[in-house]
Design an enzyme around this catalytic site. Structure first.
Site, short mmCIF file in Angstrom:
data_model
loop_
_atom_site.label_atom_id
_atom_site.label_comp_id
_atom_site.label_asym_id
_atom_site.label_seq_id
_atom_site.Cartn_x
_atom_site.Cartn_y
_atom_site.Cartn_z
N HIS A 38 0.88 -1.33 -0.07
CA HIS A 38 0.17 -0.09 0.03
C HIS A 38 0.73 1.21 0.05
O HIS A 38 0.38 2.25 -0.18
CB HIS A 38 -0.97 -0.06 1.32
CG HIS A 38 -0.29 0.48 2.58
ND1 HIS A 38 0.40 -0.60 2.95
CD2 HIS A 38 0.01 1.43 3.28
CE1 HIS A 38 1.15 0.10 4.19
NE2 HIS A 38 0.82 1.31 4.08
C1 UD1 Z 1 -2.13 5.29 5.98
C2 UD1 Z 1 -1.06 5.75 6.81
C3 UD1 Z 1 0.16 4.70 6.55
C4 UD1 Z 1 -0.62 3.44 7.20
C5 UD1 Z 1 -1.95 2.90 6.27
C6 UD1 Z 1 -2.18 1.62 6.57
C7 UD1 Z 1 -0.75 8.27 6.70
C8 UD1 Z 1 0.05 9.20 5.95
N1 UD1 Z 1 -0.42 6.96 6.02
O1 UD1 Z 1 -1.87 5.16 4.60
O2 UD1 Z 1 1.15 4.91 7.40
O3 UD1 Z 1 0.49 2.23 6.90
O4 UD1 Z 1 -2.56 4.12 6.51
O5 UD1 Z 1 -3.42 1.30 5.99
O6 UD1 Z 1 -1.34 8.43 7.48
N2 UD1 Z 1 -9.38 4.46 2.09
C9 UD1 Z 1 -10.85 3.96 1.57
N3 UD1 Z 1 -11.01 3.61 2.89
C10 UD1 Z 1 -10.68 3.47 4.25
C11 UD1 Z 1 -9.03 3.99 4.14
C12 UD1 Z 1 -8.63 4.26 3.04
O7 UD1 Z 1 -11.05 3.86 0.75
O8 UD1 Z 1 -11.21 2.75 5.15
C13 UD1 Z 1 -8.59 5.05 0.80
C14 UD1 Z 1 -8.96 6.32 0.55
O9 UD1 Z 1 -9.82 6.56 -0.60
C15 UD1 Z 1 -7.52 7.06 0.60
C16 UD1 Z 1 -6.56 5.69 0.15
O10 UD1 Z 1 -7.48 4.72 0.75
O11 UD1 Z 1 -7.56 7.62 -1.02
C17 UD1 Z 1 -5.42 6.15 1.28
O12 UD1 Z 1 -5.87 6.17 2.61
P1 UD1 Z 1 -4.99 7.26 3.56
O13 UD1 Z 1 -5.57 7.32 4.82
O14 UD1 Z 1 -4.99 8.48 2.86
O15 UD1 Z 1 -3.71 6.56 3.59
P2 UD1 Z 1 -3.05 5.16 3.57
O16 UD1 Z 1 -2.64 4.80 2.25
O17 UD1 Z 1 -4.07 4.10 4.06
#
Ligand code: UD1
Length: 367
Positions: free
Chosen positions: A207
Site C-alpha cells: 500500500h
Molecule cells: C495510512 C497511513 C500509513 C499506514 C496505512 C495503513 C498516513 C500518512 N499513512 O495510509 O502509514 O501504513 O494507513 O493502511 O497516515 N481508503 C478507503 N477506505 C478506508 C481507508 C482508506 O477507501 O477506510 C482509501 C482512501 O480513498 C484514500 C486511500 O485509501 O484515498 C488512502 O488512505 P489514507 O488514509 O490517506 O492513507 P493510507 O494509504 O491508508
C-alpha cells in the site's frame, strides 16, 4: 481527582497498538479514559472489524474525517480535535504510530498545553519522501513521553536533541496484541474459506505510495509475482489505495492471467494473523508486518529501499530487498528452497510492553 487520558486512533495500524494499552490502563482506577477515533480510516474492513477482533471499546468520540490530501486530512483532524480538547481538557493525549492522525492530534495537544505521549517513537527510515517519516520526526519533537520499541530509536532521538529522561524503552505494544491473540486466531476459518494449506502459500500486502502510486513500480512488482505464483499460491488482501490504483493503471487484466494469485478484500486482524503465522513467506511494504513476522519466525521480504525498524533485519527474519522484479523472484526462491536466515525475538517484545508503558505513566503522574 482522576487523571484523564485521551487515547487516539485513526488508521488501521493504530488499532493493534492501542488495544493492549487501553486494556492495561483499565486496570488503574486512578485513570479516566477517553478513546477518540479520527475516522482517517472509515471502511468496516479498515476499522470497525478491528475493534471487534481486538475487543477495543467503542470510541467515545468519532471525528469522521475520512480520506483526503495530506494537508486537507491533517488540517481537518486538527480543526475538529481542537474543539474536542478544549471541551474535554484531558491531562494527557496519547498517540501511536506515524499516520496523519498521530501528528495532527499532537500539534493540537501541545499547543493547548496538554501533556503528550508518543508510542513507537524514534523509528527512522531516513527517507523524507515518506509521509510517515515526516510524521515521526515532528511528533517526536513535541512529545513529553517517547515510548520506544527498539534500541536504535534511542540513538535516533538523542541525535535529534531529545532529552534522555523523556525516552522509555518499554518494548512493542503491537507484539502484545499479537501474542495475546495468537490462540484466538486459531479459530479463524480463513484456511477453509480460501482452500489453503499451512506453509503452502505466500502472503502479500502492498500500500506504500512509492510502490502503488506509480504504474511502473506496481507493474515491476506484479511482473515478479507472475513468476512467483507459478511456484506457490500468493494471497493478496488488497488495501483500498492499491485497489484504486490497479483500476486506474489498467492492471486488473494482468491479475486475471495469474491463476495462483488470490486477490482478497482487506482481512480482519485474526484472519490475517492466522495466515501470517502459517505462511511460507510474507512479501510486504508495511512497517508492522516486518515486526510481526519477526516474532512469528516467518521469512519476510520487504519491498522497500529502507526500513525504520532495523532490528527486524539485524535480529529478525526480515530482508529489505527494494522493488526489483529479478531480485524479488530470486529472494523468494531462496525461501521456497528453504535457505533463509533464522531470526530471534528482539528485546522486550514479550507481550508485556503495555504494562511497562502504563507503569511509566502511573509513576510520572504520582509526582
Ligand atoms: C495510512 C497511513 C500509513 C499506514 C496505512 C495503513 C498516513 C500518512 N499513512 O495510509 O502509514 O501504513 O494507513 O493502511 O497516515 N481508503 C478507503 N477506505 C478506508 C481507508 C482508506 O477507501 O477506510 C482509501 C482512501 O480513498 C484514500 C486511500 O485509501 O484515498 C488512502 O488512505 P489514507 O488514509 O490517506 O492513507 P493510507 O494509504 O491508508
Amino acid at each position: 481527582m482522576k487523571i484523564k487520558i485521551m487515547n487516539i486512533v485513526g488508521a488501521r495500524p493504530n488499532f493493534m497498538k492501542i488495544a493492549p494499552i487501553i486494556s492495561e490502563m483499565n486496570k488503574h482506577a486512578e485513570f479516566e479514559l477517553k478513546l477518540l477515533h479520527t475516522g482517517q480510516h472509515s471502511d468496516d474492513e479498515m476499522s470497525r472489524f478491528f475493534f471487534e477482533d481486538l475487543r477495543i471499546p467503542e470510541p467515545d468520540i468519532y471525528l469522521g474525517i475520512g480520506s483526503g490530501n495530506h494537508g486537507e486530512q491533517t488540517g481537518k483532524i486538527m480543526i475538529e480535535f481542537e474543539k474536542v480538547l478544549i471541551a474535554e481538557k484531558p491531562d494527557l493525549v496519547l498517540v501511536v504510530g506515524d499516520v496523519n492522525s498521530t501528528i495532527a492530534c499532537g500539534l493540537v495537544a501541545v499547543k493547548l498545553g496538554v501533556k503528550f505521549a508518543h508510542v513507537e517513537a524514534g523509528l527512522r527510515s531516513f527517507d523524507r519522501t515518506m509521509p510517515e517519516e515526516i510524521n515521526r520526526l515532528l511528533t517526536d519533537q513535541i512529545s513529553d513521553f517517547l515510548f520506544i520499541t527498539e534500541k536504535s530509536a534511542e540513538d535516533n532521538l538523542l541525535k535529534e536533541g531529545i532529552s534522555r529522561d523523556k525516552i522509555h524503552f518499554v518494548g512493542n505494544v503491537m507484539i502484545d496484541s499479537l501474542l495475546g491473540n495468537l490462540d484466538r486466531a486459531q479459530n479463524s476459518k480463513i484456511f477453509t474459506d480460501l482452500d489453503l494449506q499451512p506453509r503452502e502459500f505466500a502472503l502479500l500486502t502492498l500500500h506504500r505510495p512509492s510502490n502503488v502510486d506509480t504504474r511502473e513500480n506496481f507493474l515491476e512488482i506484479l511482473t515478479a509475482l507472475q513468476e512467483i505464483q507459478k511456484e506457490i499460491i500468493v494471497v493478496f488482501p488488497v488495501h483500498p489505495r492499491s485497489k484504486k490504483r490497479l483500476s486506474e493503471f489498467g492492471l486488473n487484466k494482468k491479475l486475471k492471467d495469474m491463476p495462483n494469485f488470490l486477490v482478497q478484500e482487506p482481512l480482519g486482524y485474526l484472519d490475517f494473523l492466522k495466515l501470517m503465522s502459517e505462511a511460507k513467506l510474507v512479501l510486504t511494504d508495511s512497517g508492522g508486518i516486518q515486526e510481526e513476522t519477526t516474532v512469528l519466525g516467518i521469512p519476510c521480504l520487504t519491498l522497500r529501499e529502507n526500513t525504520e525498524r532495523p532490528v527486524t533485519v539485524l535480529q529478525g527474519t526480515n530482508e529489505v530487498i527494494g522493488v526489483n522484479a529479478k531480485r524479488l523472484v530470486t529472494e523468494s526462491r531462496k525461501i521456497l528452497n528453504g535457505t533463509f536466515k533464522k531470526g530471534k525475538r528482539p528485546d522486550l517484545w514479550d507481550g508485556n510492553a503495555a504494562k511497562r508503558l502504563v507503569d511509566v505513566l502511573v509513576e510520572s503522574f504520582k509526582t
